[in-house]
Enzyme design. Sequence first.
Site, mmCIF file in Angstrom:
data_model
loop_
_atom_site.group_PDB
_atom_site.id
_atom_site.type_symbol
_atom_site.label_atom_id
_atom_site.label_comp_id
_atom_site.label_asym_id
_atom_site.label_seq_id
_atom_site.Cartn_x
_atom_site.Cartn_y
_atom_site.Cartn_z
ATOM 1 N N SER A 144 0.846 -1.195 0.000
ATOM 2 C CA SER A 144 0.000 0.000 0.000
ATOM 3 C C SER A 144 0.875 1.236 0.000
ATOM 4 O O SER A 144 2.015 1.214 0.475
ATOM 5 C CB SER A 144 -0.888 0.009 1.249
ATOM 6 O OG SER A 144 -1.599 1.228 1.365
ATOM 7 N N TYR A 157 -2.499 -0.246 10.480
ATOM 8 C CA TYR A 157 -2.573 -0.675 9.085
ATOM 9 C C TYR A 157 -1.279 -0.329 8.348
ATOM 10 O O TYR A 157 -0.719 -1.165 7.627
ATOM 11 C CB TYR A 157 -3.773 -0.017 8.400
ATOM 12 C CG TYR A 157 -3.896 -0.368 6.936
ATOM 13 C CD1 TYR A 157 -4.300 -1.638 6.539
ATOM 14 C CD2 TYR A 157 -3.604 0.579 5.940
ATOM 15 C CE1 TYR A 157 -4.409 -1.971 5.190
ATOM 16 C CE2 TYR A 157 -3.712 0.256 4.595
ATOM 17 C CZ TYR A 157 -4.111 -1.019 4.226
ATOM 18 O OH TYR A 157 -4.204 -1.344 2.896
#
Length: 264
Positions: A144, A157
Amino acid sequence: MQNRIAGKKIIITGASSGIGERIAWQIAENGGVPIMVARSINKLKNLQMQIKKTYQINSYAYQADLLNQKELDNVINQIIAEHTQIHGLINNAGAGVFDYVRDMQWSDVERMFQLNVFALMRGTKCLLPHFMQYNEGHIVNVASQAGKIATPKAAAYAATKHAVLGFTNSLRLETADFNIHVTAINLGPVNTNFFASADPSGDYQKNIERFMLHPDKVAMKVVKALFTDKREINLPGWMELGSKLYHLFPQALERLLKKQFDKK
């Protein structure tokens, strides 16, 4: 691209929806053989039938909860046993929950690390000797842009995606002599059901809706890179430029982009 992928058997985790599902379609469209892994076997079986009907391509569906280490080990071993050669592994399964550190639930943190990091690493480790045996393979890890720029409410995250990038970069060096390609996929927000759990309020999704990537665009980029030396895929391009500037001028960018960072 089709000649490069035709006949290749490629495992996709988290294939029942979102990016994983679209990658399965793209692989089949280019003559490859999707080997799909997810918890929902009904969704996978339905996808399997649709792929067969559309492209006359055989695909394979395997049920496994990747939060369960035994199930993960078993499904990888079963796939290896049932197929002469596996050519690729796309570690796509993942989850996120956006919360301030002071508010985050520890069960959410553990789940994110188990799915985003430990399952990815364990599945790769299980399959790696197989790739080395054939002196061929491609491992694609969906990370990501959060692994490059951490923002408020994404501490846990982002930490998982930092871990994925570190693992991926080390793995690439370790496998260089075995003709095994290793690629990291660093994405900004993608229009999938990811946000149903990451942002139940829907506020963040509403704020960034116009910037969201379409899963088909992501899938096409991923499949186009298969069995090439592509090191990273970074989408969208402007966000990747932002991450490079951030590493050069972090304090200035944090001040300048504070409002954007706080949109969660």
